[in-house]
Design a protein around this motif. Structure first.
Motif, PDB file in Angstrom:
ATOM      1  N   ALA A 177      -5.042   2.193  -3.928  1.00 55.85           N
ATOM      2  CA  ALA A 177      -3.833   1.572  -4.490  1.00 55.85           C
ATOM      3  C   ALA A 177      -3.336   0.382  -3.682  1.00 55.85           C
ATOM      4  O   ALA A 177      -2.301  -0.199  -4.012  1.00 55.85           O
ATOM      5  CB  ALA A 177      -2.713   2.588  -4.673  1.00 55.85           C
ATOM      6  N   SER A 178      -4.054  -0.011  -2.639  1.00 54.93           N
ATOM      7  CA  SER A 178      -3.653  -1.189  -1.867  1.00 54.93           C
ATOM      8  C   SER A 178      -3.875  -2.458  -2.677  1.00 54.93           C
ATOM      9  O   SER A 178      -4.799  -2.537  -3.486  1.00 54.93           O
ATOM     10  CB  SER A 178      -4.469  -1.282  -0.575  1.00 54.93           C
ATOM     11  OG  SER A 178      -4.260  -0.166   0.262  1.00 54.93           O
ATOM     12  N   PHE A 179      -3.031  -3.466  -2.456  1.00 51.48           N
ATOM     13  CA  PHE A 179      -3.326  -4.805  -2.954  1.00 51.48           C
ATOM     14  C   PHE A 179      -2.764  -5.834  -1.988  1.00 51.48           C
ATOM     15  O   PHE A 179      -1.860  -5.546  -1.200  1.00 51.48           O
ATOM     16  CB  PHE A 179      -2.819  -5.010  -4.391  1.00 51.48           C
ATOM     17  CG  PHE A 179      -1.327  -5.122  -4.538  1.00 51.48           C
ATOM     18  CD1 PHE A 179      -0.677  -6.346  -4.420  1.00 51.48           C
ATOM     19  CD2 PHE A 179      -0.559  -4.004  -4.828  1.00 51.48           C
ATOM     20  CE1 PHE A 179       0.697  -6.458  -4.577  1.00 51.48           C
ATOM     21  CE2 PHE A 179       0.822  -4.097  -4.992  1.00 51.48           C
ATOM     22  CZ  PHE A 179       1.446  -5.330  -4.866  1.00 51.48           C
TER      23      PHE A 179
ATOM     24  N   CYS B  39       0.832  -1.206   0.000  1.00 53.93           N
ATOM     25  CA  CYS B  39       0.000   0.000   0.000  1.00 53.93           C
ATOM     26  C   CYS B  39       0.867   1.256   0.000  1.00 53.93           C
ATOM     27  O   CYS B  39       2.031   1.230   0.407  1.00 53.93           O
ATOM     28  CB  CYS B  39      -0.924   0.009   1.214  1.00 53.93           C
ATOM     29  SG  CYS B  39      -0.070  -0.201   2.791  1.00 53.93           S
TER      30      CYS B  39
ATOM     31  N   PRO C 195      -4.632  -3.797  -7.739  1.00 53.67           N
ATOM     32  CA  PRO C 195      -4.680  -2.615  -6.877  1.00 53.67           C
ATOM     33  C   PRO C 195      -6.087  -2.030  -6.778  1.00 53.67           C
ATOM     34  O   PRO C 195      -6.830  -1.979  -7.759  1.00 53.67           O
ATOM     35  CB  PRO C 195      -3.723  -1.634  -7.567  1.00 53.67           C
ATOM     36  CG  PRO C 195      -2.804  -2.505  -8.362  1.00 53.67           C
ATOM     37  CD  PRO C 195      -3.659  -3.651  -8.829  1.00 53.67           C
TER      38      PRO C 195
ATOM     39  N   TRP D 193     -13.377  -4.221  -6.552  1.00 52.48           N
ATOM     40  CA  TRP D 193     -12.080  -4.724  -6.082  1.00 52.48           C
ATOM     41  C   TRP D 193     -12.276  -6.191  -5.705  1.00 52.48           C
ATOM     42  O   TRP D 193     -12.589  -6.511  -4.562  1.00 52.48           O
ATOM     43  CB  TRP D 193     -11.588  -3.913  -4.896  1.00 52.48           C
ATOM     44  CG  TRP D 193     -10.157  -4.167  -4.533  1.00 52.48           C
ATOM     45  CD1 TRP D 193      -9.122  -4.435  -5.373  1.00 52.48           C
ATOM     46  CD2 TRP D 193      -9.601  -4.164  -3.210  1.00 52.48           C
ATOM     47  NE1 TRP D 193      -7.953  -4.599  -4.671  1.00 52.48           N
ATOM     48  CE2 TRP D 193      -8.224  -4.435  -3.336  1.00 52.48           C
ATOM     49  CE3 TRP D 193     -10.138  -3.954  -1.940  1.00 52.48           C
ATOM     50  CZ2 TRP D 193      -7.366  -4.503  -2.238  1.00 52.48           C
ATOM     51  CZ3 TRP D 193      -9.291  -4.017  -0.853  1.00 52.48           C
ATOM     52  CH2 TRP D 193      -7.925  -4.303  -0.997  1.00 52.48           C
TER      53      TRP D 193
END
Length: 325
Positions: free
Chosen positions: A159-161, A114, A224, A188
């Protein structure tokens, strides 16, 4: 001459087991015996044999043996989506929005890449969720369960994954994700492999509950997140007679796991603690089809260096390392 022939035969006899060991396919006793599942496990085995870093290779074997050999499946596919209890979702959602201004940082987690760390909204409802959802999980998997933990609400940021991973062998066996709410620009999805070797992308709606066999099925959110925030509550149980241990996993890792690297043309695996990452645009090449290409991503490389440090610290606290043997 006779002496030389005898010496040659002796040398060949000594080398034969080594040669056989080096050329033997390292197939395992996969469970279940579905052809799709076994093919996926064999493919991942090839990927692991390509890994140069011995700690990464060891960690990958721990995950593969746990998922592919030690943990049996309880349901046909290993996951299912239903509508969750409406009153419970309403209570969670109201508490989320009331308490979100007072949320705090969660801190680094090795599986979460992240730009901004997730926050945590404390609801005071974890125990209620754990006990209210217990009968639903037992009905789904067909066995009596012991409650382990329910935790949330973790709030992921833009933008986290999440890397692909399986959960704890001792307590996180039958689990669920109860999606509460989000502010997103596009879905997501959770990516999950089923027990027949298929890969699914599951985009949950608020109020939906996803059951999954979390210590068996590889899962994550490698794409993401595009949005402002996204939150769910995670709940875990294990069967009352559960007896699987890390010792069982270690005992089933091939004795020749440290043999030299072999190249099989499979997507390159990077192992981050308990998580797996591939170097395609989506961080998991199955999502891009057979023509998926690896890319060079400088920003990912920077994040990867950070997360590898997090994983090392986490391993020192809770994971069995190859150096412990």
């Amino acid at each position: 001459i006779l002496f030389e022939r005898m010496a040659m035969r002796t040398a060949l006899a000594c080398l034969l087991p080594v040669l056989l060991l080096a050329t033997t396919q390292w197939s395992m006793d996969w469970t279940p015996k579905h052809p799709g599942w076994m093919a996926r496990m064999e493919r991942r085995l090839k990927q692991i044999r390509q890994i140069e870093n011995t700690q990464w290779r060891w960690d990958a074997y721990m995950g593969l043996v746990t998922s592919g050999v030690i943990v049996s499946n309880f349901t046909e596919l290993g996951f299912e989506v239903i509508e969750g209890p409406k009153n419970l979702h309403k209570l969670l959602n109201e508490t989320l929005h009331r308490n979100m201004p007072r949320s705090g940082k969660e801190g680094p987690v090795d599986q979460i890449f992240c730009d901004e760390d997730p926050t945590f909204v404390h609801t005071g409802l974890n125990r209620k969720v754990l006990m209210d959802l217990l009968p639903l999980h037992e009905e789904w998997c067909g066995v009596k369960l012991k409650p382990a933990i329910s935790y949330g609400l973790r709030v992921y940021k833009n933008a986290s994954f999440l890397t692909m991973h399986t959960d704890r062998l001792d307590t996180h066996v039958i689990s669920s994700i109860f999606h509460v709410d989000r502010d997103q620009e596009e879905p997501w999805p959770l990516v999950i492999e089923d027990t027949q070797g298929n890969v699914h992308e599951v985009a949950l709606e608020p109020g939906q509950l996803l059951f999954y066999e979390s210590s068996k099925l590889l899962h994550g959110r490698p794409r993401p997140f595009n949005g402002t925030w996204y939150t769910s509550i995670f709940t875990h149980y294990y069967p009352v007679d559960w007896d699987k241990t890390q010792r069982m996993v270690i005992d089933n890792i091939p004795h020749n796991w440290q043999l030299p690297v072999e190249e099989h043309g499979e997507p390159r695996l990077t192992v981050v603690g308990t998580g797996l990452l591939e170097h395609c645009a989506s961080h998991w090449c199955d999502l891009e089809g057979p023509d998926a290409k690896e890319i060079e991503d400088e920003k990912l490389a920077e994040k990867l260096a950070k997360q590898l440090g997090v994983a090392t610290a986490s391993r020192d606290k809770k994971r069995v390392s190859r150096d412990d043997l």
